[in-house]
Design a protein around this motif. Sequence first.
Motif, PDB file in Angstrom:
ATOM      1  N   ASP A   1       1.641  -4.384   8.064  1.00 10.49           N
ATOM      2  CA  ASP A   1       1.089  -4.282   6.598  1.00 10.49           C
ATOM      3  C   ASP A   1      -0.475  -4.207   6.520  1.00 10.49           C
ATOM      4  OD1 ASP A   1       3.774  -4.333   6.144  1.00 10.49           O
ATOM      5  OD2 ASP A   1       3.782  -6.326   5.103  1.00 10.49           O
TER       6      ASP A   1
ATOM      7  N   GLU B   1       3.066  -4.954  -1.691  1.00 11.15           N
ATOM      8  CA  GLU B   1       2.116  -5.534  -2.424  1.00 11.15           C
ATOM      9  C   GLU B   1       2.659  -5.352  -3.958  1.00 11.15           C
ATOM     10  OE1 GLU B   1      -2.204  -4.628  -0.447  1.00 11.15           O
ATOM     11  OE2 GLU B   1      -1.736  -3.548  -2.368  1.00 11.15           O
TER      12      GLU B   1
ATOM     13  N   ARG C   1      -2.581  -1.024   5.542  1.00  9.81           N
ATOM     14  CA  ARG C   1      -3.557  -1.011   4.480  1.00  9.81           C
ATOM     15  C   ARG C   1      -4.894  -0.704   4.753  1.00  9.81           C
ATOM     16  NH1 ARG C   1      -3.218  -5.958   3.736  1.00  9.81           N
ATOM     17  NH2 ARG C   1      -1.703  -6.179   2.190  1.00  9.81           N
TER      18      ARG C   1
END
Length: 248
Positions: A78, A101, A82
């Motif tokens: 993740d 998110e 990101r």
Amino acid sequence: MAGIDMEDLRKALSRDGFLILGGFAFDASKTSGVAGLPACDPTGGSGFLILVGNAGGAMWEAFTAAPEARDGARDPLDRYTRRCITAIAAHFEMGAVFPFERPFQPFQQWAMRAGGFSPSPVGVLAHSRFGPWAGFRAALVWETSGARHPPEKPATAQRADPTLEGERAGPCPACVEKPCMAACPAKALTPQGYDVPRCLSYLEANPDAACLSGCLARIACPHGAAYRQGREQARFHMRAFTGGHVGT
């Protein structure tokens, strides 16, 4: 910003192992708050949403060479996603949202809106090219204001990148044999849907199950076989699926 150069965007994403899985234009004044479409500025406007994901081993190779894969902190994939997607979004002057998110966004509904996907017995959406191996990692959103419209219409984007499927259907409705259902040793795939607790119970009771090196039901799917996950990539995702309690 004069428009979305889809070829440049595709190249930028591919350097980090990502690809475009579809997209669609929207009118925020008509779709704000409607399930399956972006929740945009309630004052109005329009734009274009592009689904970003992965299939095959390209993203895994890029991720395992990145610092996030080796720093020992939580949620390495993740964090890698990101970092990479945020930088790309900034370069192209787009917004970015992520499926991991809060507030969680309707990525599967967006994919069905974009086209090229169908629901599968395995619980994930199956793609007309990538089968059940397409994973959603982000959505890039370009919004305009007032009466302006995205200079790149969906048809133009489809010509620039063949992975924007438009109205093309996913593979599952035409699949009669459904080998995925017979391949599941937990019998977790039923006509009523994917029984996640039954799947997890089976894995907890069978810590050496072959499933932990890759879901046997997904592997049995004849669509997108060239994009199946490698052993280590599959084990990484299965550990995440089981909360790290099985198959470590």
